[in-house]
Design an enzyme around this catalytic site. Structure first.
Site, PDB file in Angstrom:
ATOM      1  N   HIS A 181       0.834  -1.205   0.000  1.00  0.00           N
ATOM      2  CA  HIS A 181       0.000   0.000   0.000  1.00  0.00           C
ATOM      3  C   HIS A 181       0.868   1.254   0.000  1.00  0.00           C
ATOM      4  O   HIS A 181       0.563   2.244  -0.682  1.00  0.00           O
ATOM      5  CB  HIS A 181      -0.921   0.005   1.224  1.00  0.00           C
ATOM      6  CG  HIS A 181      -2.099  -0.906   1.095  1.00  0.00           C
ATOM      7  ND1 HIS A 181      -1.976  -2.252   0.905  1.00  0.00           N
ATOM      8  CD2 HIS A 181      -3.442  -0.648   1.127  1.00  0.00           C
ATOM      9  CE1 HIS A 181      -3.179  -2.800   0.828  1.00  0.00           C
ATOM     10  NE2 HIS A 181      -4.087  -1.847   0.962  1.00  0.00           N
ATOM     11  N   HIS A 222       0.290  -4.155   9.118  1.00  0.00           N
ATOM     12  CA  HIS A 222       1.727  -4.306   8.918  1.00  0.00           C
ATOM     13  C   HIS A 222       2.432  -3.923  10.210  1.00  0.00           C
ATOM     14  O   HIS A 222       1.890  -3.186  11.039  1.00  0.00           O
ATOM     15  CB  HIS A 222       2.234  -3.406   7.787  1.00  0.00           C
ATOM     16  CG  HIS A 222       2.022  -3.970   6.423  1.00  0.00           C
ATOM     17  ND1 HIS A 222       2.877  -4.882   5.847  1.00  0.00           N
ATOM     18  CD2 HIS A 222       1.046  -3.729   5.507  1.00  0.00           C
ATOM     19  CE1 HIS A 222       2.442  -5.184   4.629  1.00  0.00           C
ATOM     20  NE2 HIS A 222       1.333  -4.507   4.410  1.00  0.00           N
ATOM     21  N   ASP A 226       7.682  -2.512   8.261  1.00  0.00           N
ATOM     22  CA  ASP A 226       7.202  -2.619   6.880  1.00  0.00           C
ATOM     23  C   ASP A 226       6.957  -1.237   6.272  1.00  0.00           C
ATOM     24  O   ASP A 226       7.232  -1.013   5.087  1.00  0.00           O
ATOM     25  CB  ASP A 226       5.897  -3.420   6.839  1.00  0.00           C
ATOM     26  CG  ASP A 226       6.040  -4.783   7.506  1.00  0.00           C
ATOM     27  OD1 ASP A 226       7.173  -5.253   7.618  1.00  0.00           O
ATOM     28  OD2 ASP A 226       5.015  -5.352   7.911  1.00  0.00           O
TER      29      ASP A 226
END
Length: 309
Positions: A181, A222, A226
């Site tokens: 994302h 996450h 990350d």
């Protein structure tokens, strides 16, 4: 009023048709790059699906972001996805704005070739990273006790190739470092930062990128690492690739007619001699100078005669 609307609608339609013709020509020259970029998106999806088969749930790792940010909860995890969807759709609409807006600086086909190049490079690094080490997923459906935390052996090849879409894409596990994302969000923001024209939207884009980072962590989709790795990796990849890729043509200077009055004598000399200038610009200038040579020549002499050709 009706006449005005018809006249503006006619102008808009002509603009759209002209833009379609231009973009089709660019698409004919660059379709291989677009197709390769889209194919790599599918391969990235296959890789993320594959790592889910080897994911093993376990205790959530200690994380600084989880300590500092309150957990949104499973019922509010949609917030981060909503923000990402708005960013994605807004960027897609912006790349197609030349079809309807008169003041346009980019070509849709060329900007997507560039964006896909950034995405593919980042996703290639991402696949290497999350296959190197599998972390226990912090998302709710990836935790111990969830039926989706472990995938059973596939019954057929199609089950893998079709990615169990869309359920398999939404409920993936194991593809953690680094956040996909954030790859999309940062690539979109960086692209608009360079080719966009509204300063407020540029600032808003960075604010939303920061907000998106916090929401991903607060939603426990996450780990903080990350998101952090995504921030510096994507920026570095875009920085270096941007230096290697050919620069996009600026529509405001390449396609619009250029008068010789707007250029210095040195630039005119370079254009006439064909040194270091784009052929399109040289052709435009020579055409614009031809009537002047006829007027300033003796009698009815042409520009060739004036130059002693």
């Amino acid at each position: 009023m009706t006449l005005y609307i018809r006249r503006e609608a006619s102008k808009l339609w002509k603009r759209v048709c002209s833009e379609i013709a231009t973009e089709i020509g660019l698409l004919a020259d660059n379709w291989k790059y677009l197709l390769a970029g889209l194919l790599c998106q599918y391969i990235h999806g296959l890789a993320a699906r594959g790592v889910h088969y080897i994911h093993r749930p376990g205790p959530t790792l200690q994380d600084l972001g989880y300590i500092l940010l309150p957990e949104l909860g499973q019922d509010k995890s949609y917030i981060s996805e909503t923000v990402f969807t708005c960013v994605f759709l807004s960027f897609v609409l912006w790349t197609f704005h030349p079809f309807i807006i008169k003041s346009k600086k980019i070509y849709t086909v060329l900007i997507w070739c560039r964006v896909l190049a950034f995405l593919v490079a980042c996703q290639f690094l991402r696949v290497i990273t999350f296959y190197s080490t599998q972390l226990p997923g912090p998302n709710y459906h990836c935790r111990e006790g969830s039926e989706l935390a472990r995938l059973p052996r596939p019954h057929s090849v199609l089950e893998v190739l079709l990615l169990n879409f869309p359920r398999g894409v939404i409920y993936g596990c194991g593809d953690l470092i680094f956040s996909s994302h954030m790859i999309f969000t940062l690539v979109f923001v960086l692209t608009y930062q360079k080719y966009g024209s509204k300063r407020f939207i540029k600032l808003l884009g960075w604010v939303i990128a920061i907000l998106q980072s916090l929401l991903i962590i607060a939603s426990r989709k996450h780990y903080t690492v990350d998101v952090v790795v995504a921030w510096y990796t994507v920026n570095l990849v875009v920085f270096f690739l941007d230096k290697k890729l050919p620069e996009l043509p600026d529509r405001t200077t390449v396609l619009l007619p250029v008068s010789s009055k707007d250029r210095t004598k040195e630039e005119n000399h370079k254009l006439l001699n064909g040194n270091g200038v784009d052929p399109a610009d040289r052709k435009i200038l020579l055409v614009s100078q031809r009537p002047r040579a006829q007027v300033n020549g003796n009698g009815g002499h042409t520009d060739n005669a004036t130059n002693g050709a």
